[in-house]
Design a protein around this motif. Structure first.
Motif, PDB file in Angstrom:
ATOM      1  N   LEU A 134       0.887  -0.922  -0.002  1.00 54.59           N
ATOM      2  CA  LEU A 134      -0.035  -0.018  -0.009  1.00 54.59           C
ATOM      3  C   LEU A 134       0.689   1.095  -0.074  1.00 54.59           C
ATOM      4  CD1 LEU A 134      -2.944  -0.912   2.506  1.00 54.59           C
ATOM      5  CD2 LEU A 134      -3.151  -0.079   0.232  1.00 54.59           C
ATOM      6  N   LYS A 135       0.422   2.106  -0.803  1.00 54.91           N
ATOM      7  CA  LYS A 135       1.337   3.289  -0.906  1.00 54.91           C
ATOM      8  C   LYS A 135       0.528   4.662  -0.012  1.00 54.91           C
ATOM      9  CE  LYS A 135       4.415   2.012  -3.910  1.00 54.91           C
ATOM     10  NZ  LYS A 135       5.212   1.268  -3.133  1.00 54.91           N
ATOM     11  N   ASP A 136       1.192   5.490   0.465  1.00 55.36           N
ATOM     12  CA  ASP A 136       0.846   6.767   1.116  1.00 55.36           C
ATOM     13  C   ASP A 136      -0.283   6.248   2.205  1.00 55.36           C
ATOM     14  OD1 ASP A 136       2.331   8.401  -0.257  1.00 55.36           O
ATOM     15  OD2 ASP A 136       0.737   8.449  -1.990  1.00 55.36           O
ATOM     16  N   ALA A 137      -0.106   5.290   2.989  1.00 52.30           N
ATOM     17  CA  ALA A 137      -1.123   4.746   3.905  1.00 52.30           C
ATOM     18  C   ALA A 137      -0.325   4.252   5.128  1.00 52.30           C
ATOM     19  CB  ALA A 137      -2.011   3.757   3.403  1.00 52.30           C
ATOM     20  N   SER A 138      -0.954   4.566   6.290  1.00 53.89           N
ATOM     21  CA  SER A 138      -0.493   3.856   7.552  1.00 53.89           C
ATOM     22  C   SER A 138      -1.539   3.053   8.365  1.00 53.89           C
ATOM     23  CB  SER A 138       0.115   4.904   8.500  1.00 53.89           C
ATOM     24  OG  SER A 138      -0.817   5.683   8.917  1.00 53.89           O
ATOM     25  N   PHE A 139      -0.966   2.081   9.143  1.00 56.60           N
ATOM     26  CA  PHE A 139      -1.789   1.209   9.941  1.00 56.60           C
ATOM     27  C   PHE A 139      -1.948   1.735  11.082  1.00 56.60           C
ATOM     28  CE2 PHE A 139      -1.065  -0.904   6.201  1.00 56.60           C
ATOM     29  CZ  PHE A 139      -2.068  -1.551   6.069  1.00 56.60           C
ATOM     30  N   ALA A 140      -3.111   2.023  11.815  1.00 59.80           N
ATOM     31  CA  ALA A 140      -3.357   2.572  13.167  1.00 59.80           C
ATOM     32  C   ALA A 140      -3.715   1.259  13.993  1.00 59.80           C
ATOM     33  CB  ALA A 140      -4.375   3.401  13.246  1.00 59.80           C
ATOM     34  N   ARG A 141      -2.980   1.110  14.832  1.00 61.52           N
ATOM     35  CA  ARG A 141      -3.040  -0.269  15.578  1.00 61.52           C
ATOM     36  C   ARG A 141      -2.755   0.228  17.201  1.00 61.52           C
ATOM     37  NH1 ARG A 141       1.033  -4.195  16.746  1.00 61.52           N
ATOM     38  NH2 ARG A 141       2.261  -3.456  15.181  1.00 61.52           N
ATOM     39  N   ASN A 142      -3.770   0.126  18.040  1.00 63.89           N
ATOM     40  CA  ASN A 142      -3.564   0.479  19.409  1.00 63.89           C
ATOM     41  C   ASN A 142      -2.979   1.606  19.636  1.00 63.89           C
ATOM     42  OD1 ASN A 142      -4.801  -2.224  20.197  1.00 63.89           O
ATOM     43  ND2 ASN A 142      -2.731  -3.054  19.937  1.00 63.89           N
ATOM     44  N   GLY A 143      -3.503   2.687  18.977  1.00 67.00           N
ATOM     45  CA  GLY A 143      -3.141   3.862  19.379  1.00 67.00           C
ATOM     46  C   GLY A 143      -1.693   4.364  18.698  1.00 67.00           C
ATOM     47  N   SER A 144      -1.087   3.514  17.875  1.00 65.27           N
ATOM     48  CA  SER A 144       0.097   3.685  17.059  1.00 65.27           C
ATOM     49  C   SER A 144       0.036   3.782  15.619  1.00 65.27           C
ATOM     50  CB  SER A 144       1.338   3.110  17.796  1.00 65.27           C
ATOM     51  OG  SER A 144       1.642   3.307  19.026  1.00 65.27           O
ATOM     52  N   GLU A 145       0.734   4.429  14.937  1.00 61.19           N
ATOM     53  CA  GLU A 145       0.773   4.112  13.370  1.00 61.19           C
ATOM     54  C   GLU A 145       1.951   3.413  12.885  1.00 61.19           C
ATOM     55  OE1 GLU A 145      -0.488   7.594  11.064  1.00 61.19           O
ATOM     56  OE2 GLU A 145      -2.082   8.105  12.650  1.00 61.19           O
ATOM     57  N   TYR A 146       1.886   2.634  11.954  1.00 60.16           N
ATOM     58  CA  TYR A 146       3.015   1.842  11.430  1.00 60.16           C
ATOM     59  C   TYR A 146       2.986   1.666   9.986  1.00 60.16           C
ATOM     60  CZ  TYR A 146       2.814   0.062  16.192  1.00 60.16           C
ATOM     61  OH  TYR A 146       2.858  -0.149  17.448  1.00 60.16           O
ATOM     62  N   PRO A 147       4.085   1.738   9.382  1.00 61.04           N
ATOM     63  CA  PRO A 147       4.094   1.736   7.861  1.00 61.04           C
ATOM     64  C   PRO A 147       3.724   0.623   7.462  1.00 61.04           C
ATOM     65  CG  PRO A 147       6.254   1.521   8.577  1.00 61.04           C
ATOM     66  CD  PRO A 147       5.513   1.873   9.993  1.00 61.04           C
ATOM     67  N   PRO A 148       3.070   0.317   5.937  1.00 62.86           N
ATOM     68  CA  PRO A 148       2.495  -0.875   5.564  1.00 62.86           C
ATOM     69  C   PRO A 148       3.660  -2.015   5.708  1.00 62.86           C
ATOM     70  CG  PRO A 148       2.153   0.781   4.109  1.00 62.86           C
ATOM     71  CD  PRO A 148       3.003   1.364   5.156  1.00 62.86           C
ATOM     72  N   LYS A 149       5.115  -1.951   5.644  1.00 62.97           N
ATOM     73  CA  LYS A 149       5.792  -3.220   5.685  1.00 62.97           C
ATOM     74  C   LYS A 149       5.781  -3.513   7.032  1.00 62.97           C
ATOM     75  CE  LYS A 149      10.628  -4.411   4.287  1.00 62.97           C
ATOM     76  NZ  LYS A 149       9.891  -5.713   3.564  1.00 62.97           N
ATOM     77  N   LYS A 150       5.715  -2.656   8.110  1.00 61.09           N
ATOM     78  CA  LYS A 150       5.826  -3.265   9.504  1.00 61.09           C
ATOM     79  C   LYS A 150       4.223  -3.816   9.685  1.00 61.09           C
ATOM     80  CE  LYS A 150       9.422  -2.174  11.997  1.00 61.09           C
ATOM     81  NZ  LYS A 150      10.174  -3.249  11.940  1.00 61.09           N
ATOM     82  N   ALA A 151       3.320  -3.147   9.073  1.00 63.92           N
ATOM     83  CA  ALA A 151       2.096  -3.833   9.339  1.00 63.92           C
ATOM     84  C   ALA A 151       1.919  -5.246   8.562  1.00 63.92           C
ATOM     85  CB  ALA A 151       0.786  -3.077   8.611  1.00 63.92           C
ATOM     86  N   ALA A 152       2.491  -5.565   7.660  1.00 60.95           N
ATOM     87  CA  ALA A 152       2.526  -6.892   7.137  1.00 60.95           C
ATOM     88  C   ALA A 152       3.275  -7.790   7.779  1.00 60.95           C
ATOM     89  CB  ALA A 152       3.135  -6.798   5.526  1.00 60.95           C
ATOM     90  N   GLU A 153       4.507  -7.437   8.330  1.00 61.13           N
ATOM     91  CA  GLU A 153       5.161  -8.160   9.248  1.00 61.13           C
ATOM     92  C   GLU A 153       4.467  -8.584  10.365  1.00 61.13           C
ATOM     93  OE1 GLU A 153       8.721  -6.122  10.409  1.00 61.13           O
ATOM     94  OE2 GLU A 153       9.493  -5.994   8.186  1.00 61.13           O
ATOM     95  N   HIS A 154       3.437  -7.774  11.109  1.00 59.87           N
ATOM     96  CA  HIS A 154       2.761  -8.070  12.322  1.00 59.87           C
ATOM     97  C   HIS A 154       1.533  -9.116  11.873  1.00 59.87           C
ATOM     98  CE1 HIS A 154       0.756  -7.402  16.030  1.00 59.87           C
ATOM     99  NE2 HIS A 154      -0.331  -7.022  15.247  1.00 59.87           N
ATOM    100  N   LEU A 155       0.829  -9.032  10.573  1.00 60.47           N
ATOM    101  CA  LEU A 155       0.053  -9.873  10.213  1.00 60.47           C
ATOM    102  C   LEU A 155       0.679 -11.146   9.722  1.00 60.47           C
ATOM    103  CD1 LEU A 155      -2.190  -7.660   7.645  1.00 60.47           C
ATOM    104  CD2 LEU A 155      -2.549  -8.195   9.954  1.00 60.47           C
ATOM    105  N   ARG A 156       1.786 -11.309   9.358  1.00 59.44           N
ATOM    106  CA  ARG A 156       2.790 -12.590   9.186  1.00 59.44           C
ATOM    107  C   ARG A 156       2.838 -13.231  10.481  1.00 59.44           C
ATOM    108  NH1 ARG A 156       5.240 -10.109   4.327  1.00 59.44           N
ATOM    109  NH2 ARG A 156       4.349 -10.989   2.740  1.00 59.44           N
ATOM    110  N   MET A 157       3.300 -12.498  11.499  1.00 56.56           N
ATOM    111  CA  MET A 157       3.599 -12.921  13.104  1.00 56.56           C
ATOM    112  C   MET A 157       2.276 -13.373  13.563  1.00 56.56           C
ATOM    113  SD  MET A 157       3.311 -12.254  16.413  1.00 56.56           S
ATOM    114  CE  MET A 157       2.794 -10.397  16.286  1.00 56.56           C
ATOM    115  N   LYS A 158       0.936 -12.688  13.434  1.00 54.46           N
ATOM    116  CA  LYS A 158      -0.184 -13.211  13.980  1.00 54.46           C
ATOM    117  C   LYS A 158      -0.659 -14.306  13.436  1.00 54.46           C
ATOM    118  CE  LYS A 158      -3.320 -10.330  15.270  1.00 54.46           C
ATOM    119  NZ  LYS A 158      -4.221  -9.395  15.426  1.00 54.46           N
ATOM    120  N   ARG A 159      -0.358 -14.583  11.743  1.00 57.20           N
ATOM    121  CA  ARG A 159      -0.907 -15.632  11.087  1.00 57.20           C
ATOM    122  C   ARG A 159      -0.258 -16.862  11.653  1.00 57.20           C
ATOM    123  NH1 ARG A 159      -2.977 -19.623   9.109  1.00 57.20           N
ATOM    124  NH2 ARG A 159      -2.737 -20.256   6.803  1.00 57.20           N
TER     125      ARG A 159
END
Length: 106
Positions: free
Chosen positions: A26-51
């Motif tokens: 995703l371009k020009d987007a961030s992920f809001a998770r528990n009050g913090s924002e993360y870039p798409p690459k970090k969000a994907a890493e988090h989703l892989r870990m949760k998976r």
């Protein structure tokens, strides 16, 4: 017309990986998770870990979105995607729309 001559259908695991790659790119987007924002690459890493942690409890791409990717397992708070213009939408809605795209293309 020969049935079954097209591409083989994607497995649920392949659909899940396509969803995560969509998040990662995703371009020009961030992920809001528990009050913090993360870039798409970090969000994907988090989703892989949760998976990985969810393991065999997740059987389908839709289940992955609903049980893993949509909200925090710790706080229960929905994940949001924040776009450059400040607009925020629930991750679940975006990923379900993306799953429809993936399934209609396969």
């Amino acid at each position: 017309l020969i049935f079954g001559a097209g591409k083989p259908a994607l497995t649920e695991d392949q659909k899940i990986e396509k969803i995560i790659v969509f998040v990662e790119q995703l371009k020009d987007a961030s992920f809001a998770r528990n009050g913090s924002e993360y870039p798409p690459k970090k969000a994907a890493e988090h989703l892989r870990m949760k998976r990985e942690k969810a393991g065999s409890a997740i059987k389908t791409a839709n289940g992955f979105i609903e049980k893993v990717a949509a909200k925090s397992s710790m706080s229960g708070e929905a994940y949001l995607i924040k776009f450059k213009d400040g607009k925020m939408i629930p991750v679940e809605a975006l990923l379900k729309a993306q799953l429809k795209t993936i399934e209609s293309a396969s």
